[in-house]
Scaffold this motif. Structure first.
Motif, PDB file in Angstrom:
ATOM      1  N   ILE A  39       0.838  -1.203   0.000  1.00 14.97           N
ATOM      2  CA  ILE A  39       0.000   0.000   0.000  1.00 14.97           C
ATOM      3  C   ILE A  39       0.872   1.252   0.000  1.00 14.97           C
ATOM      4  O   ILE A  39       0.568   2.248  -0.667  1.00 14.97           O
ATOM      5  CB  ILE A  39      -0.949  -0.004   1.214  1.00 14.97           C
ATOM      6  N   GLY A  40       1.986   1.208   0.729  1.00 19.57           N
ATOM      7  CA  GLY A  40       2.896   2.350   0.753  1.00 19.57           C
ATOM      8  C   GLY A  40       3.492   2.639  -0.613  1.00 19.57           C
ATOM      9  O   GLY A  40       3.633   3.804  -1.013  1.00 19.57           O
ATOM     10  N   GLU A  41       3.863   1.595  -1.341  1.00 19.84           N
ATOM     11  CA  GLU A  41       4.418   1.779  -2.686  1.00 19.84           C
ATOM     12  C   GLU A  41       3.367   2.336  -3.643  1.00 19.84           C
ATOM     13  O   GLU A  41       3.657   3.220  -4.461  1.00 19.84           O
ATOM     14  CB  GLU A  41       4.967   0.452  -3.201  1.00 19.84           C
ATOM     15  N   ILE A  42       2.133   1.838  -3.523  1.00 20.36           N
ATOM     16  CA  ILE A  42       1.040   2.363  -4.350  1.00 20.36           C
ATOM     17  C   ILE A  42       0.810   3.837  -4.035  1.00 20.36           C
ATOM     18  O   ILE A  42       0.599   4.667  -4.931  1.00 20.36           O
ATOM     19  CB  ILE A  42      -0.252   1.545  -4.113  1.00 20.36           C
ATOM     20  N   GLY A  43       0.875   4.177  -2.745  1.00 22.85           N
ATOM     21  CA  GLY A  43       0.726   5.574  -2.340  1.00 22.85           C
ATOM     22  C   GLY A  43       1.830   6.454  -2.893  1.00 22.85           C
ATOM     23  O   GLY A  43       1.597   7.613  -3.249  1.00 22.85           O
ATOM     24  N   PHE A  87      -0.893   0.825 -24.198  1.00 19.90           N
ATOM     25  CA  PHE A  87       0.267   0.074 -24.685  1.00 19.90           C
ATOM     26  C   PHE A  87       1.378  -0.151 -23.660  1.00 19.90           C
ATOM     27  O   PHE A  87       2.123  -1.122 -23.772  1.00 19.90           O
ATOM     28  CB  PHE A  87       0.865   0.798 -25.907  1.00 19.90           C
ATOM     29  N   LEU A  88       1.499   0.728 -22.674  1.00 20.65           N
ATOM     30  CA  LEU A  88       2.653   0.664 -21.778  1.00 20.65           C
ATOM     31  C   LEU A  88       2.334   0.067 -20.414  1.00 20.65           C
ATOM     32  O   LEU A  88       3.034  -0.831 -19.927  1.00 20.65           O
ATOM     33  CB  LEU A  88       3.236   2.077 -21.616  1.00 20.65           C
ATOM     34  N   PHE A  89       1.275   0.559 -19.789  1.00 24.39           N
ATOM     35  CA  PHE A  89       0.962   0.197 -18.405  1.00 24.39           C
ATOM     36  C   PHE A  89       0.795  -1.313 -18.194  1.00 24.39           C
ATOM     37  O   PHE A  89       1.308  -1.858 -17.207  1.00 24.39           O
ATOM     38  CB  PHE A  89      -0.310   0.932 -17.960  1.00 24.39           C
ATOM     39  N   PRO A  90       0.084  -2.031 -19.083  1.00 22.37           N
ATOM     40  CA  PRO A  90      -0.159  -3.465 -18.827  1.00 22.37           C
ATOM     41  C   PRO A  90       1.109  -4.308 -18.743  1.00 22.37           C
ATOM     42  O   PRO A  90       1.100  -5.370 -18.113  1.00 22.37           O
ATOM     43  CB  PRO A  90      -1.009  -3.896 -20.031  1.00 22.37           C
ATOM     44  N   GLY A  91       2.203  -3.842 -19.355  1.00 23.00           N
ATOM     45  CA  GLY A  91       3.423  -4.639 -19.359  1.00 23.00           C
ATOM     46  C   GLY A  91       4.414  -4.279 -18.278  1.00 23.00           C
ATOM     47  O   GLY A  91       5.475  -4.915 -18.163  1.00 23.00           O
ATOM     48  N   THR A  93       6.161  -3.987 -14.616  1.00 18.84           N
ATOM     49  CA  THR A  93       6.239  -4.757 -13.365  1.00 18.84           C
ATOM     50  C   THR A  93       7.259  -4.163 -12.402  1.00 18.84           C
ATOM     51  O   THR A  93       7.222  -4.446 -11.207  1.00 18.84           O
ATOM     52  CB  THR A  93       6.640  -6.221 -13.642  1.00 18.84           C
ATOM     53  N   ASN A  94       8.158  -3.318 -12.904  1.00 20.05           N
ATOM     54  CA  ASN A  94       9.272  -2.797 -12.119  1.00 20.05           C
ATOM     55  C   ASN A  94       8.879  -1.514 -11.388  1.00 20.05           C
ATOM     56  O   ASN A  94       8.242  -0.629 -11.965  1.00 20.05           O
ATOM     57  CB  ASN A  94      10.464  -2.540 -13.053  1.00 20.05           C
ATOM     58  N   TYR A  95       9.265  -1.405 -10.114  1.00 17.00           N
ATOM     59  CA  TYR A  95       8.926  -0.241  -9.282  1.00 17.00           C
ATOM     60  C   TYR A  95       9.434   1.056  -9.904  1.00 17.00           C
ATOM     61  O   TYR A  95       8.701   2.049  -9.980  1.00 17.00           O
ATOM     62  CB  TYR A  95       9.527  -0.435  -7.886  1.00 17.00           C
ATOM     63  N   ARG A  96      10.672   1.054 -10.370  1.00 13.61           N
ATOM     64  CA  ARG A  96      11.258   2.260 -10.958  1.00 13.61           C
ATOM     65  C   ARG A  96      10.502   2.681 -12.217  1.00 13.61           C
ATOM     66  O   ARG A  96      10.251   3.872 -12.435  1.00 13.61           O
ATOM     67  CB  ARG A  96      12.726   2.005 -11.300  1.00 13.61           C
ATOM     68  N   ASP A  97      10.119   1.711 -13.036  1.00 11.55           N
ATOM     69  CA  ASP A  97       9.378   2.026 -14.262  1.00 11.55           C
ATOM     70  C   ASP A  97       8.028   2.663 -13.945  1.00 11.55           C
ATOM     71  O   ASP A  97       7.586   3.595 -14.627  1.00 11.55           O
ATOM     72  CB  ASP A  97       9.176   0.762 -15.102  1.00 11.55           C
ATOM     73  N   PHE A  98       7.372   2.149 -12.898  1.00 19.09           N
ATOM     74  CA  PHE A  98       6.092   2.730 -12.502  1.00 19.09           C
ATOM     75  C   PHE A  98       6.259   4.171 -12.021  1.00 19.09           C
ATOM     76  O   PHE A  98       5.405   5.025 -12.278  1.00 19.09           O
ATOM     77  CB  PHE A  98       5.429   1.884 -11.412  1.00 19.09           C
ATOM     78  N   LEU A  99       7.351   4.454 -11.313  1.00 18.52           N
ATOM     79  CA  LEU A  99       7.603   5.827 -10.863  1.00 18.52           C
ATOM     80  C   LEU A  99       7.724   6.778 -12.053  1.00 18.52           C
ATOM     81  O   LEU A  99       7.167   7.886 -12.043  1.00 18.52           O
ATOM     82  CB  LEU A  99       8.881   5.884 -10.022  1.00 18.52           C
ATOM     83  N   ILE A 100       8.447   6.336 -13.082  1.00 14.27           N
ATOM     84  CA  ILE A 100       8.624   7.168 -14.277  1.00 14.27           C
ATOM     85  C   ILE A 100       7.292   7.371 -14.990  1.00 14.27           C
ATOM     86  O   ILE A 100       6.932   8.491 -15.383  1.00 14.27           O
ATOM     87  CB  ILE A 100       9.654   6.529 -15.233  1.00 14.27           C
ATOM     88  N   SER A 104       4.870  10.841 -15.656  1.00 13.80           N
ATOM     89  CA  SER A 104       4.320  11.265 -16.950  1.00 13.80           C
ATOM     90  C   SER A 104       2.803  11.417 -16.877  1.00 13.80           C
ATOM     91  O   SER A 104       2.234  12.372 -17.423  1.00 13.80           O
ATOM     92  CB  SER A 104       4.689  10.240 -18.032  1.00 13.80           C
ATOM     93  N   ILE A 105       2.152  10.475 -16.194  1.00 13.49           N
ATOM     94  CA  ILE A 105       0.696  10.551 -16.039  1.00 13.49           C
ATOM     95  C   ILE A 105       0.307  11.815 -15.284  1.00 13.49           C
ATOM     96  O   ILE A 105      -0.650  12.515 -15.648  1.00 13.49           O
ATOM     97  CB  ILE A 105       0.166   9.295 -15.310  1.00 13.49           C
ATOM     98  N   GLY A 106       1.054  12.142 -14.218  1.00 12.30           N
ATOM     99  CA  GLY A 106       0.768  13.355 -13.451  1.00 12.30           C
ATOM    100  C   GLY A 106       0.924  14.608 -14.287  1.00 12.30           C
ATOM    101  O   GLY A 106       0.079  15.515 -14.237  1.00 12.30           O
ATOM    102  N   LEU A 107       1.999  14.669 -15.074  1.00 11.08           N
ATOM    103  CA  LEU A 107       2.233  15.818 -15.953  1.00 11.08           C
ATOM    104  C   LEU A 107       1.073  16.004 -16.923  1.00 11.08           C
ATOM    105  O   LEU A 107       0.538  17.110 -17.081  1.00 11.08           O
ATOM    106  CB  LEU A 107       3.540  15.612 -16.721  1.00 11.08           C
TER     107      LEU A 107
END
Length: 413
Positions: A39-43, A87-91, A93-100, A104-107
């Protein structure tokens, strides 16, 4: 004819955009929990997205002023977000990739939200749309409600990659509608606030009191709302239950936004802000005590006070207490407070949930809400001079009503 077409296109943009946003807000956290994130990582993902959004709002508005365009930025943001989810989100799995990706989603998300609001104002100033922002934004709430009800009755839509497909298509459709709007020649200026104006406004005790109270309040509310989906799942609820919980809150907020706004014009801003601050800790306590997903759906009806008040009343309060020339800067400070609270809340609440459990997290949020309640009752002044005064011939009732009318420090002088 053009007026009617622009009005229809704006409303359809909001409707389809919030269909996509309903899925992102309600079910992406459930998806992330399912693939192993805490939950902390999702937050943290949500916090990064909101932080980027808080920082980008004013610069992006200023850039659109210089370019003389709104639609181009909005459409680009929608297309990028659509591509990310298709195209991108479903593939990932990596924490760092999700942060990046969340950066972009926030921007893109806050660019879309900021400039679409300004576009509505542009159209209003030029006579293209006779209704105000609230009447257009209501269609966003209708889209959110439609999506949550639909997924409640057809939960298979939230399974697997279907959620990404629907989200991407919804953003794509909203891009088509916003691209169909004819931009007016006369535009609202989104000026970058000067440091002189900000320093002067920071000396405004009423504004500062409101921003401190609002930050604590909105941190509590956002932290709670972000994890209602995971609380429902922790109590054994299905994705349908998650949908119906959010449908309840989004459905009840639509009429109450107008009710609370109108009421604040009559009795003042402070009574409703105090009411919301008293109800919020109770809402947090009820989340903690809930033992059944159905309880959560019932608790969501309290959104009618705790959220509906905060959509309209604080913005009206800000307009009451600053000069017309400084309203843009003051509202910018208010919006940044919203953004920072939205960034801080999921991060803080998520790691508290990891440490003590998601139900006990709501006790922590209740304590935070109580601090904001003490602050508003103790120090926040009324902003509206012309209003119906709350009063009664009964002395005891008058003492109770005094909590809503005047800050505590003034009554003990």
């Amino acid at each position: 004819m053009r007026e009617n077409r622009n009005s229809i296109f704006i409303k359809l943009f909001y409707f389809f955009y919030y269909i996509g946003w309903a899925l992102v807000f309600s079910f992406i956290p459930v998806y992330l929990k399912g693939i192993g994130f805490s939950i902390g990582e999702i937050g943290t993902f949500s916090a990064i997205s909101a932080l980027i959004g808080a920082l980008i709002q004013t610069p992006m508005g200023n850039l659109s002023d210089r370019a003389g365009k709104r639609k181009s930025f909005i459409v680009l943001g929608l297309l990028i977000n659509s591509a990310i989810f298709l195209f991108l989100f479903p593939g990932l799995t990596n924490y760092r990739d999700f942060l990046i990706v969340y950066s972009s989603i926030g921007l893109c998300t806050y660019t879309v939200l900021t400039l679409s609001s300004v576009l509505v104002l542009d159209l209003s100033l030029s006579g293209e749309i006779g209704r105000d922002y609230a009447s257009s934004r209501m269609w966003g709430s209708a889209g959110f409600l439609t999506c949550t009800l639909f997924t409640g009755f057809f939960p298979s839509l939230t399974q697997g990659n279907t959620i990404f497909l629907i989200t991407g298509i919804a953003f794509l459709i909203s891009a088509v509608f916003i691209a169909s709007v004819k931009e007016p020649e006369i535009k609202t200026s989104v000026l970058t606030p000067s440091m002189i104006s900000i320093k002067r406004l920071m000396n405004n005790r009423q504004l500062l009191s409101l921003l401190v109270f609002y930050f604590l309040y909105y941190t509590t509310l956002t932290g709670a709302s972000n994890y209602v989906n995971l609380l429902v799942k922790a109590l054994g609820g299905s994705n349908s239950m998650v949908s119906f919980a959010y449908a309840m809150s989004s459905g009840i907020e639509i009429p109450f936004m107008f009710i609370m706004g109108s009421l604040s014009d009559k009795i003042g801003r402070r009574p409703l802000l105090v009411l919301a601050s008293l109800v919020l800790p109770v809402r947090m306590l009820l989340y903690f005590l809930a033992t059944n997903p159905l309880h959560i759906i019932g608790i969501q009806t309290m959104h009618s006070v705790t959220f509906a008040v905060m959509v309209v009343v604080p913005m009206a309060y800000v307009n009451d207490i600053v000069s017309p020339l400084e309203r843009g800067t003051a509202q910018g400070m208010f919006n940044m407070t919203t953004g920072f609270a939205s960034a801080f809340a999921p991060f803080l609440a998520g790691y508290v949930a990891d440490a003590v459990g998601i139900s006990r997290m709501y006790i922590f949020l209740m304590l935070l809400a109580i601090i904001s309640t003490v602050g508003i009752i103790g120090f926040l002044e009324e902003s509206k001079k012309e209003r119906v005064t709350l009063g009664s011939k009964n002395h005891t009732i008058n003492k109770v009503l005094g909590i809503f009318s005047d800050p505590f420090y003034r009554r003990i002088k």
